[in-house]
Design a protein around this motif. Sequence first.
Motif, mmCIF file in Angstrom:
data_model
loop_
_atom_site.group_PDB
_atom_site.id
_atom_site.type_symbol
_atom_site.label_atom_id
_atom_site.label_comp_id
_atom_site.label_asym_id
_atom_site.label_seq_id
_atom_site.Cartn_x
_atom_site.Cartn_y
_atom_site.Cartn_z
ATOM 1 N N LYS A 48 0.840 -1.203 0.000
ATOM 2 C CA LYS A 48 0.000 0.000 0.000
ATOM 3 C C LYS A 48 0.878 1.258 0.000
ATOM 4 O O LYS A 48 0.618 2.217 -0.732
ATOM 5 N N LYS A 49 1.951 1.232 0.806
ATOM 6 C CA LYS A 49 2.863 2.375 0.854
ATOM 7 C C LYS A 49 3.527 2.599 -0.503
ATOM 8 O O LYS A 49 3.640 3.737 -0.972
ATOM 9 N N GLU A 50 3.964 1.503 -1.126
ATOM 10 C CA GLU A 50 4.637 1.616 -2.431
ATOM 11 C C GLU A 50 3.676 2.119 -3.500
ATOM 12 O O GLU A 50 4.065 2.907 -4.368
ATOM 13 N N PHE A 51 2.429 1.671 -3.453
ATOM 14 C CA PHE A 51 1.449 2.138 -4.428
ATOM 15 C C PHE A 51 1.191 3.634 -4.276
ATOM 16 O O PHE A 51 0.999 4.345 -5.270
ATOM 17 N N GLU A 52 1.202 4.106 -3.046
ATOM 18 C CA GLU A 52 0.902 5.520 -2.788
ATOM 19 C C GLU A 52 2.108 6.425 -2.941
ATOM 20 O O GLU A 52 1.974 7.653 -2.940
ATOM 21 N N THR A 53 3.302 5.847 -3.082
ATOM 22 C CA THR A 53 4.517 6.653 -3.272
ATOM 23 C C THR A 53 4.644 7.074 -4.730
ATOM 24 O O THR A 53 4.673 6.230 -5.623
ATOM 25 N N PRO A 54 4.695 8.375 -4.995
ATOM 26 C CA PRO A 54 4.804 8.819 -6.395
ATOM 27 C C PRO A 54 6.155 8.451 -7.006
ATOM 28 O O PRO A 54 7.174 8.439 -6.316
ATOM 29 N N ILE A 55 6.136 8.141 -8.294
ATOM 30 C CA ILE A 55 7.368 7.854 -9.029
ATOM 31 C C ILE A 55 7.784 9.140 -9.716
ATOM 32 O O ILE A 55 7.159 9.572 -10.693
ATOM 33 N N GLU A 56 8.825 9.766 -9.211
ATOM 34 C CA GLU A 56 9.208 11.093 -9.667
ATOM 35 C C GLU A 56 10.307 11.035 -10.724
ATOM 36 O O GLU A 56 11.236 10.231 -10.637
ATOM 37 N N ALA A 57 10.181 11.926 -11.696
ATOM 38 C CA ALA A 57 11.214 12.096 -12.722
ATOM 39 C C ALA A 57 11.542 13.580 -12.819
ATOM 40 O O ALA A 57 10.773 14.430 -12.382
ATOM 41 N N ASP A 58 12.698 13.884 -13.363
ATOM 42 C CA ASP A 58 13.048 15.280 -13.619
ATOM 43 C C ASP A 58 13.711 15.381 -14.988
ATOM 44 O O ASP A 58 13.835 14.382 -15.707
ATOM 45 N N ALA A 59 14.140 16.586 -15.349
ATOM 46 C CA ALA A 59 14.691 16.802 -16.686
ATOM 47 C C ALA A 59 15.927 15.940 -16.935
ATOM 48 O O ALA A 59 16.112 15.389 -18.024
ATOM 49 N N THR A 60 16.775 15.788 -15.918
ATOM 50 C CA THR A 60 18.000 15.005 -16.090
ATOM 51 C C THR A 60 17.692 13.518 -16.267
ATOM 52 O O THR A 60 18.224 12.865 -17.176
ATOM 53 N N SER A 61 16.843 12.971 -15.416
ATOM 54 C CA SER A 61 16.512 11.544 -15.527
ATOM 55 C C SER A 61 15.788 11.261 -16.842
ATOM 56 O O SER A 61 15.983 10.207 -17.446
ATOM 57 N N ASP A 62 14.974 12.206 -17.301
ATOM 58 C CA ASP A 62 14.293 12.030 -18.584
ATOM 59 C C ASP A 62 15.272 12.020 -19.748
ATOM 60 O O ASP A 62 15.106 11.262 -20.709
ATOM 61 N N ARG A 63 16.306 12.860 -19.668
ATOM 62 C CA ARG A 63 17.313 12.879 -20.740
ATOM 63 C C ARG A 63 18.037 11.544 -20.830
ATOM 64 O O ARG A 63 18.265 11.009 -21.927
ATOM 65 N N PHE A 64 18.426 10.983 -19.681
ATOM 66 C CA PHE A 64 19.103 9.688 -19.688
ATOM 67 C C PHE A 64 18.167 8.595 -20.204
ATOM 68 O O PHE A 64 18.599 7.676 -20.903
ATOM 69 N N SER A 65 16.903 8.688 -19.853
ATOM 70 C CA SER A 65 15.930 7.711 -20.337
ATOM 71 C C SER A 65 15.791 7.789 -21.851
ATOM 72 O O SER A 65 15.715 6.764 -22.543
ATOM 73 N N LEU A 66 15.797 9.000 -22.387
ATOM 74 C CA LEU A 66 15.740 9.171 -23.839
ATOM 75 C C LEU A 66 16.989 8.606 -24.513
ATOM 76 O O LEU A 66 16.920 8.042 -25.606
ATOM 77 N N LEU A 67 18.139 8.761 -23.852
ATOM 78 C CA LEU A 67 19.368 8.180 -24.384
ATOM 79 C C LEU A 67 19.236 6.657 -24.487
ATOM 80 O O LEU A 67 19.583 6.054 -25.509
ATOM 81 N N GLY A 68 18.724 6.036 -23.433
ATOM 82 C CA GLY A 68 18.519 4.598 -23.461
ATOM 83 C C GLY A 68 17.576 4.184 -24.566
ATOM 84 O O GLY A 68 17.805 3.185 -25.270
ATOM 85 N N SER A 69 16.518 4.953 -24.746
ATOM 86 C CA SER A 69 15.551 4.674 -25.804
ATOM 87 C C SER A 69 16.201 4.747 -27.181
ATOM 88 O O SER A 69 15.954 3.906 -28.055
ATOM 89 N N MET A 70 17.061 5.733 -27.380
ATOM 90 C CA MET A 70 17.734 5.886 -28.671
ATOM 91 C C MET A 70 18.689 4.724 -28.955
ATOM 92 O O MET A 70 18.782 4.245 -30.088
ATOM 93 N N VAL A 71 19.384 4.265 -27.918
ATOM 94 C CA VAL A 71 20.280 3.120 -28.093
ATOM 95 C C VAL A 71 19.467 1.885 -28.497
ATOM 96 O O VAL A 71 19.853 1.135 -29.406
ATOM 97 N N LEU A 72 18.350 1.654 -27.828
ATOM 98 C CA LEU A 72 17.484 0.534 -28.194
ATOM 99 C C LEU A 72 16.991 0.671 -29.632
ATOM 100 O O LEU A 72 16.975 -0.295 -30.402
ATOM 101 N N TRP A 73 16.581 1.865 -30.010
ATOM 102 C CA TRP A 73 16.064 2.153 -31.359
ATOM 103 C C TRP A 73 17.132 1.801 -32.406
ATOM 104 O O TRP A 73 16.846 1.145 -33.404
ATOM 105 N N ILE A 74 18.356 2.244 -32.157
ATOM 106 C CA ILE A 74 19.439 2.051 -33.129
ATOM 107 C C ILE A 74 19.752 0.572 -33.352
ATOM 108 O O ILE A 74 19.934 0.121 -34.488
ATOM 109 N N PHE A 75 19.798 -0.191 -32.275
ATOM 110 C CA PHE A 75 20.248 -1.579 -32.376
ATOM 111 C C PHE A 75 19.120 -2.594 -32.514
ATOM 112 O O PHE A 75 19.383 -3.794 -32.628
ATOM 113 N N TRP A 76 17.866 -2.126 -32.515
ATOM 114 C CA TRP A 76 16.751 -3.064 -32.601
ATOM 115 C C TRP A 76 16.792 -3.932 -33.867
ATOM 116 O O TRP A 76 16.434 -5.118 -33.810
ATOM 117 N N PRO A 77 17.213 -3.409 -35.014
ATOM 118 C CA PRO A 77 17.317 -4.279 -36.199
ATOM 119 C C PRO A 77 18.222 -5.488 -35.966
ATOM 120 O O PRO A 77 17.928 -6.592 -36.440
#
Length: 385
Positions: A187-216
Amino acid sequence: MPRIKLLPMLALAFMSLTAWSHGSEAAGAVSLADVVNVQKYFRAIHVMAMLLVGFGFLMVFVKKYGRSAATATYLLVSVAIPLYFLKDSLGIMGGVELDIDRLILAEFSAAGLLICAGAVLGRLKLFQYMLLAILFVPCYSLNEWILLEGGLGLIEHGALVDTGGSIVIHAFGALFGLGSIFSLTSKKEFETPIEADATSDRFSLLGSMVLWIFWPSFCAALVEPSAILGTVVNVILALCGSTLATYFVSLALRKKVSVADIANATLAGGVAIGSTCDRTVPAIAFAIGIGAGAISTFGFAVIQDKLQNLIKKTDTCGVLHLHGLPGLFGGLVALFVVKGIDVGAQLSGIGITIVLAILTGLVAGKLLSFAGSRITPYDDEEELD
């Protein structure tokens, strides 16, 4: 360079090449199989980049859990690959002879594990991720054996169309993770918000781009050499389709484009095209990507919050909407794309995957819950210095 110096260099190069050629003949000429295996090695390294850099960075979007997410990625991959090798070398549930094929299949199992782990990310202690790997790989291998190798006689060997793992890897991993969250979200974990910020989003986008490039390379890893180029083109076009669909659907549903949608749903085309990546044409591949991107974005924007509020559980990375639904969509699309497909086998494979993944995920989640829980979810400080 003066001609007087260039000529001796060319002569030396020619003599070296001649000597190498004679040496090769003496040792035995390189076979076509050797060349094919070396090419598989290159694709295997691309897949490894997807596992560690792609998935690793994609999961650092939780701003206080980025270091733990990257560490967990290392641990998950490092358990999954040797465990799959052990299973394969013992001949349990099938197996292949070539080590390079075995490595690629082990990487596929690690990919399914990372997908599964995304559902419970931030709510496990680091050692529990390793326990998750130990529980997941045998369950994944069982499903793989049943669907692809004719295990238990439920599906004829080779009847299922799923070259790039839309069903076997993506759908299974996501649904296993979905099953596990029922015992791994307090219950505590469900009620705890999952927070992101500009920096964490940039790194996440980097990971997404790496996956995109090598998916073929992921989808083409084990296809016949004659089908590699067509597979690569299809995968890239499917990714283009899902990327465009994500932008327009995200904008339409949210009135502003969500970075989380771009980091995740853009990859849905790669998930969905997996089943038919070597069995379709570019125009259809692009259309499959558009459909998958739309489904995934709708899942993140509309379904995710409603579903989580209904079941009171948290799917941290939204793996149901990136991997689960697009994976099932890709498996079903094969019914309309592949001529002469065994409809019964395809539907049976999808059904078996859904049931087996959710049931084994429920059991694994319950077993992991006995190993304790974190005091503070989504926070590096609890375990990392």
